[in-house]
Design an enzyme around this catalytic site. Structure first.
Site, PDB file in Angstrom:
ATOM      1  N   HIS B  90     -33.134 -19.704 -27.617  1.00 31.93           N
ATOM      2  CA  HIS B  90     -34.622 -19.919 -27.786  1.00 31.93           C
ATOM      3  C   HIS B  90     -35.506 -18.630 -27.561  1.00 31.93           C
ATOM      4  CE1 HIS B  90     -33.945 -24.541 -26.270  1.00 31.93           C
ATOM      5  NE2 HIS B  90     -33.494 -24.116 -27.462  1.00 31.93           N
ATOM      6  N   ILE B  97     -40.414 -16.643 -26.909  1.00 35.30           N
ATOM      7  CA  ILE B  97     -39.585 -17.292 -26.148  1.00 35.30           C
ATOM      8  C   ILE B  97     -40.028 -18.641 -26.632  1.00 35.30           C
ATOM      9  CG2 ILE B  97     -38.847 -18.369 -23.873  1.00 35.30           C
ATOM     10  CD1 ILE B  97     -39.964 -15.489 -22.906  1.00 35.30           C
ATOM     11  N   CYS B  98     -39.160 -19.597 -27.139  1.00 34.77           N
ATOM     12  CA  CYS B  98     -39.566 -20.924 -27.472  1.00 34.77           C
ATOM     13  C   CYS B  98     -39.161 -21.849 -26.294  1.00 34.77           C
ATOM     14  CB  CYS B  98     -38.880 -21.345 -28.494  1.00 34.77           C
ATOM     15  SG  CYS B  98     -39.140 -23.161 -28.952  1.00 34.77           S
ATOM     16  N   ALA B  99     -40.092 -21.995 -25.366  1.00 35.93           N
ATOM     17  CA  ALA B  99     -40.151 -22.911 -24.027  1.00 35.93           C
ATOM     18  C   ALA B  99     -41.422 -23.536 -23.996  1.00 35.93           C
ATOM     19  CB  ALA B  99     -39.869 -22.110 -23.133  1.00 35.93           C
ATOM     20  N   PHE B 151     -44.752 -23.825 -31.519  1.00 36.55           N
ATOM     21  CA  PHE B 151     -43.263 -24.042 -31.724  1.00 36.55           C
ATOM     22  C   PHE B 151     -43.058 -25.529 -31.833  1.00 36.55           C
ATOM     23  CE2 PHE B 151     -43.386 -19.742 -29.560  1.00 36.55           C
ATOM     24  CZ  PHE B 151     -42.348 -19.158 -30.230  1.00 36.55           C
TER      25      PHE B 151
END
Lengths: 497, 158
Positions: B90, B97-99, B151
């Site tokens: 991620h 950051i993919c959160a 995202f």
């Protein structure tokens, strides 16, 4: 807190000793209220409390940035839906509901509108093409045979007319496109379908004599199918002949810019040599198929005293010559596109005019009379029949007065229901309807006329090119005397008178 | 709402500084490196215990805009000569950051320290060091600020 009377007094946010806004993290103690006092709220089932202002802001952000509706707004911790009260009358909720419904249906309406525009413009293009196709057929076959074949009422047209007619403008344009080497004949769509079509007018007048006849008439004029089949060969042969004539007569047809510049350079240097050496008889041969990127060549020419190298001019242009390809490609771009399309669409009218000119000439010249084989005009036509074609059938269906005739019209092409396939094909190629065979062969003289026109046009084009080339080659810049200039300023040779 | 923004950030900073000074309260492996203003803060993150990122230190950059805390801060790993971002499904190589908590799932109940702890546990639970799918394409076209990226959160397990 009095726990026994729980129902009468449940604790609320205002009973907390210390309130901590979960959004802005401000604390407020009950014994030190701020001035002015702030409104606190406890919107869910967990322990989170917040300033009402902060919560409003949070909710607005959620609605604006994530498009969340009221039903989706909940506590981030316990997930309890926030409930709203206050000014939210029925009328506002109705407005909101209507607004949502309208937004949803708006998308569908937009799609419908786009679809309608596409469909209607498509239908418009189609109808324009059909109209032009009918016009072209009328021009080329002559109004008499057109009235017999199709009639002026589109309701009567057979099914295949609705395919062939809109194809005509496109096939005419394609036939003029130089990039399609196997160019279809412009005559095919104009000629092919119609001789084998049972004329609508005749079929309506006497439905019994509906049979096809195989060329009962003499071999002249030739059957249209044969003309269509032979046309490409004639066209290719003629094209070769014309190109050969152009090549031999006007060798530097459509010179590229580089070639032009090279030639001008050569001529200028040649003139320089003439002045110096009085060698007026050296005629520089234009160089063909020779690429300008030969660096040693201009240097050689620049040296005075050296004789220009006489290279044998190539007899024929290299087929892969980039210049020729470019010239061919240029013909279908830019402004020439209009010329191409316009010329293509004018072809049937030109054919008609040339055909009638041939007819006029034939009165005086027996040879042409034999060639075009005109016939006296046919008998006057029966009165216009009621609509029976596919469209007519539709109309009839709608009206509820459909009879047996439209079925006959639909099953008719080539009448090949009971004969073998080969016979059917033969008939398709050779057969003409009785009315076609006995009518004045306007199409034949129009086709010949079109051919004459194209030949004359090409002839004029060659002449134009040749003249332009002559002008280019013979061009000299006019040499003027020093009249009017103070002679003392010039360094002149002393000449003995 | 810039009043809320500055008051809340000052308060968060104060709490973090108090925590950092007290080893009993401090979140293990997370350290405030720099917080000179209320715009950009830097943290260092280590994953303690047994994990794929043992003995690695990463730097986290947290940028705020005046919409904070109503909107999430922009959080990314620092990419420089000294520190590299972790290799994680991620985390893109440009540090983004993919959160989901940094986007749609942000809420004001979270805080900067909560973000740091979430990212630390995201690293701790990683099973395999690999780059995100389409990393090169994303890095080539990504905006400077990861908040401008939309995202798609598809994996809730890591």
């Amino acid at each position: 807190m009095d726990q026994t009377s729980e129902d009468s007094h449940e604790p609320t946010v205002d009973d907390l000793r210390v309130k901590l806004c979960y959004i802005c993290r401000e604390e407020e103690r009950h014994d030190r209220p701020p001035h002015p006092p702030t409104v606190w709220t406890h919107p869910c089932k967990c322990t989170l409390v917040a300033h009402e202002n902060c919560l409003h802001h949070w909710i607005k952000t959620q609605q604006r940035d994530f498009g969340r509706s009221r039903g989706e707004l909940k506590c981030p911790q316990c997930g309890e839906l926030y409930e709203f009260e206050g000014f939210n009358p029925v009328i506002l909720r109705i407005f909101n509901a209507v607004n949502r419904a309208l937004s949803r249906s708006g998308r569908a309406i937009t799609a419908c509108c786009v679809g309608t525009i596409v469909l209607s413009s498509g239908a418009g293009v189609y109808l324009t093409c059909v109209t032009y196709g009918a016009f072209a057929v009328r021009e080329f076959l002559g109004p008499d045979i057109f009235r017999t074949l199709l009639t002026t009422n589109p309701m009567n047209w057979p099914v295949h007319a609705w395919f062939y007619l809109p194809m005509i403008p496109f096939s005419l344009i394609v036939s003029r496109t130089p990039l399609v080497f196997w160019s279809t004949s412009p005559l095919v769509p104009l000629l092919f379908p119609w001789p084998s079509t049972i004329p609508v007018a005749a079929a309506l007048a006497q439905s019994s004599s509906r049979s096809m006849r195989v060329g009962r008439r003499a071999l002249w004029p030739p059957p249209p199918a044969l003309v269509c089949a032979l046309f490409p060969f004639v066209r290719v042969l003629y094209g070769r002949l014309r190109d050969r004539i152009i090549r031999s007569m006007v060798q530097d047809l459509v010179p590229t810019r580089a070639q032009l510049a090279q030639r001008r350079l050569q001529r200028r240097m040649q003139q320089g040599r003439q002045e110096h050496q009085r060698q007026g008889n050296q005629q520089d041969q234009p160089q063909h198929g020779q690429q300008p990127q030969q660096p040693q060549q201009p240097q050689q020419r620049a040296e005075p005293g050296q004789e220009p190298v006489q290279e044998p001019a190539p007899v024929r242009r290299d087929a892969n010559d980039l210049g020729a390809v470019a010239a061919r490609a240029i013909r279908v771009t830019g402004a020439s596109l209009g010329r191409l399309v316009g010329g293509a669409l004018l072809m049937p009218t030109i054919a008609r005019i040339m055909g009638s000119m041939l007819l006029h000439i034939s009165h005086a010249v027996p040879l042409i009379r034999t060639l075009i084989a005109p016939l006296p005009p046919p008998l006057p036509l029966p009165p216009p029949p009621p609509p029976t074609g596919p469209i007519g059938a539709l109309v009839g269906l709608i009206r509820g007065t459909r009879d047996a005739q439209p079925d006959i019209a639909l099953r008719r092409p080539f009448g090949a229901t009971r004969v073998g396939y080969g016979t059917a094909v033969l008939r398709g190629v050779l057969a003409t309807s009785h009315e076609w065979a006995t009518s004045d062969p306007v199409w034949w003289r129009n086709a010949l006329g079109l051919g004459v026109f194209l030949v004359v046009k090409d002839g004029l084009k060659i002449l134009h090119l040749w003249l332009a080339k002559r002008e280019l080659e013979e061009r000299h810049i006019k040499n003027k005397s020093f009249a009017g200039i103070d002679l003392a300023e010039l360094d002149l040779i002393e000449r003995n008178k | 709402m810039s009043v809320v923004y500055s008051r809340r950030l000052k308060k968060e900073l104060q709490e973090i500084q108090i925590e950092q000074a007290d080893p009993a309260k401090r979140a293990a492996g997370i350290q405030l490196l720099q917080a000179d203003d209320l715009k950009t803060w830097y943290f260092s993150i280590e994953v303690l215990g047994d994990s794929l990122y043992k003995n690695e230190t990463f730097h986290l950059m947290v940028r705020f805009d005046p919409e904070y805390p109503f909107k999430s801060p922009a959080v990314q790993f620092v990419v420089s000569d000294k520190v590299k971002p972790p290799i994680h499904p991620h985390v893109y190589t440009n540090g983004h950051i993919c959160a989901s908590i940094l986007g749609d799932d942000w809420s004001p109940t979270l805080s900067v320290m909560a973000i740091c702890i979430t990212i630390q546990s995201m690293l701790a639970s990683c099973k395999k060091k690999e780059l995100p799918e389409g990393n090169d394409d994303y890095v080539r076209t990504a905006p400077d600020n990861p908040k401008k990226t939309r995202f798609v959160y598809h994996d809730d397990t890591v």
